[in-house]
Enzyme design. Structure first.
Site, PDB file in Angstrom:
ATOM      1  N   GLU A  56       0.830  -1.214   0.000  1.00  0.00           N
ATOM      2  CA  GLU A  56       0.000   0.000   0.000  1.00  0.00           C
ATOM      3  C   GLU A  56       0.861   1.258   0.000  1.00  0.00           C
ATOM      4  O   GLU A  56       0.577   2.224  -0.723  1.00  0.00           O
ATOM      5  CB  GLU A  56      -0.917  -0.002   1.236  1.00  0.00           C
ATOM      6  N   CYS A  88      -0.495   0.246   7.540  1.00  0.00           N
ATOM      7  CA  CYS A  88      -0.937   0.625   6.196  1.00  0.00           C
ATOM      8  C   CYS A  88      -2.363   1.178   6.216  1.00  0.00           C
ATOM      9  O   CYS A  88      -2.714   2.013   5.378  1.00  0.00           O
ATOM     10  CB  CYS A  88      -0.852  -0.570   5.263  1.00  0.00           C
ATOM     11  N   THR A 165      15.628 -43.432  -6.862  1.00  0.00           N
ATOM     12  CA  THR A 165      16.294 -42.137  -6.701  1.00  0.00           C
ATOM     13  C   THR A 165      17.801 -42.192  -6.876  1.00  0.00           C
ATOM     14  O   THR A 165      18.433 -41.156  -7.077  1.00  0.00           O
ATOM     15  CB  THR A 165      16.005 -41.569  -5.301  1.00  0.00           C
ATOM     16  N   MET A 167      21.360 -45.213  -7.631  1.00  0.00           N
ATOM     17  CA  MET A 167      21.811 -46.590  -7.737  1.00  0.00           C
ATOM     18  C   MET A 167      22.142 -47.121  -6.343  1.00  0.00           C
ATOM     19  O   MET A 167      22.270 -46.352  -5.385  1.00  0.00           O
ATOM     20  CB  MET A 167      23.037 -46.674  -8.646  1.00  0.00           C
ATOM     21  N   SER A 172      23.817 -40.811  -7.978  1.00  0.00           N
ATOM     22  CA  SER A 172      22.504 -40.236  -8.296  1.00  0.00           C
ATOM     23  C   SER A 172      22.558 -39.055  -9.253  1.00  0.00           C
ATOM     24  O   SER A 172      21.517 -38.542  -9.651  1.00  0.00           O
ATOM     25  CB  SER A 172      21.812 -39.789  -7.000  1.00  0.00           C
ATOM     26  N   LEU A 208      22.824 -27.147  -0.690  1.00  0.00           N
ATOM     27  CA  LEU A 208      21.468 -26.636  -0.467  1.00  0.00           C
ATOM     28  C   LEU A 208      21.368 -25.115  -0.601  1.00  0.00           C
ATOM     29  O   LEU A 208      20.603 -24.473   0.115  1.00  0.00           O
ATOM     30  CB  LEU A 208      20.936 -27.081   0.899  1.00  0.00           C
ATOM     31  N   THR A 309      14.488 -42.277   3.972  1.00  0.00           N
ATOM     32  CA  THR A 309      14.083 -42.509   5.368  1.00  0.00           C
ATOM     33  C   THR A 309      13.380 -41.293   5.954  1.00  0.00           C
ATOM     34  O   THR A 309      12.270 -41.406   6.492  1.00  0.00           O
ATOM     35  CB  THR A 309      15.309 -42.873   6.221  1.00  0.00           C
TER      36      THR A 309
END
Length: 377
Positions: A56, A88, A165, A167, A172, A208, A309
């Protein structure tokens, strides 16, 4: 209350504006605002970052004095309390707007209708509920945190056509292609936190992080300035002191439930933050983790990227809100590792999933699901 076609068009524009804050507003909600006077848009804005102007205020700045007698279309009820910025609702009142239409009432207990009441008491016409479904979709995490004290939990997984997902050896990289990995980067970027298990750190040395080059967005350089909190569930504090996750930009939180030890001090010196939470069957209590992330870390949306897991544990404990599955058009075979460790033995234990969306990204298939826990026996 009935709304006109024009009302809907202006609110749709406000929702479009709010989406521009998709990756940056955490822990605040994504909000857009459009100011209309005599059938013309005189100002519009969106919330970009916590601590900066709300939608706003930004729209009023663009209007530059033309807001007197205007209608404000806002995707979320204007705030009524002093936080990092002034209310606001007060700014709209001082600007002289004559009508405020909100897509939805703010679920924040500090607001929860007070903003609309403040406006009405100032003689401003108010209405809410216009395109509410679309507005709620902007902020699933903020809404859940305010209403339930929990973050909105999404599990990201990548698998072959036969649900594998990696081997058996653990190899992977890469199951899916670059277009799918780009979408995963965007899922990280919109999240307040990314959760993984210590096994992913031990086996893959996962970083990550949100990486500018892989986002493929015009404002990627701005987005990566806010890295999501990285959370490692490490019951016995096995994270190596040399793990990449400890040296990346942003914060890394290691959650454990073992007795305090010198190992915690060593990890702290290596760059980690640590918190001890209760144990459940020898592992970190997952409901306690989510409550902690919502309450102490103000996390709205949490992304889980982990092995079979921990992924299975979130599903088994009915904590998951959404599953984002990237499926590669290939087979890895029966010896490869499964998508989830979910030891169900009877058909009555199955977890029904509702398909929310499906699309092709490169050579891979992206499927979005919502678990239907209420149907689980």
């Amino acid at each position: 209350m009935s709304f006109s076609v024009a009302d809907r068009q202006y609110m749709a524009r406000a929702i479009q504006l709010a989406r521009q804050g998709l990756y940056t507003t955490s822990p605040n909600p994504r909000v857009g605002c459009v100011l209309v006077k005599n059938g013309q848009i005189v100002g519009e804005g969106f919330h970009l970052r916590a601590g900066e102007g709300h939608a706003e205020v930004n729209a009023l700045a663009v209007a530059a004095g033309q807001a007197q007698g205007a209608t404000a279309y806002v995707t979320l009820e204007p705030c009524s309390h002093y936080g990092r910025t002034p209310p606001c609702a007060e700014a709209l009142t001082n600007a002289g707007v004559s009508r405020v239409v909100a897509a939805m009432v703010d679920p924040n207990p500090q607001v929860a209708g007070r903003g609309m009441t403040m406006l009405a008491e100032a003689g401003i016409e108010t209405a809410s509920g216009l395109l509410e479904t679309e507005a709620r979709a902007l902020n699933p995490g903020f809404i859940k945190r305010m209403e339930q004290g929990l973050p909105y939990l999404t599990l990201k997984a990548a698998s072959s056509l036969d649900g594998r997902t990696a081997m058996q050896s653990g190899e992977s990289q890469w199951i899916t292609g670059p277009q799918a990995r780009c979408q995963v980067q965007r899922l990280r970027a919109r999240s307040c936190a990314v959760v993984t298990g210590v096994e992913s750190i031990l086996h893959d040395d996962s970083a990550l992080t949100v990486r500018e080059a892989e986002l493929a967005l015009d404002n990627a350089a701005e987005i990566v300035k806010r890295q999501p909190l990285r959370v490692v569930l490490d019951s016995q504090l096995r994270t190596p002191l040399t793990a990449k996750i400890l040296t990346q930009p942003g914060r890394t939180l290691i959650v454990y439930c073992a007795d305090p030890a010198a190992r915690a001090d060593e990890l702290a010196q290596a760059g980690a933050e640590l918190v001890q939470l209760p144990a459940l069957a020898g592992r970190v209590d997952l409901p306690a983790l989510l409550r902690y992330l919502a309450d102490q870390q103000q996390c709205n949306e949490v992304l889980v990227e982990t092995g079979a897991t921990l992924a299975g544990a979130f599903i088994e404990q009915q904590l998951l809100d959404r599953l984002e599955l990237f499926m590669a058009m290939k087979l890895l075979g029966s010896d490869a590792r499964p998508l989830f460790d979910l030891p169900l033995t009877r058909m009555a234990q199955q977890v029904p999933m509702t398909l929310l969306d499906s699309r092709q990204v490169g050579q891979d298939l992206w499927l979005s699901f919502q678990p239907d826990y209420q149907e689980t026996a």
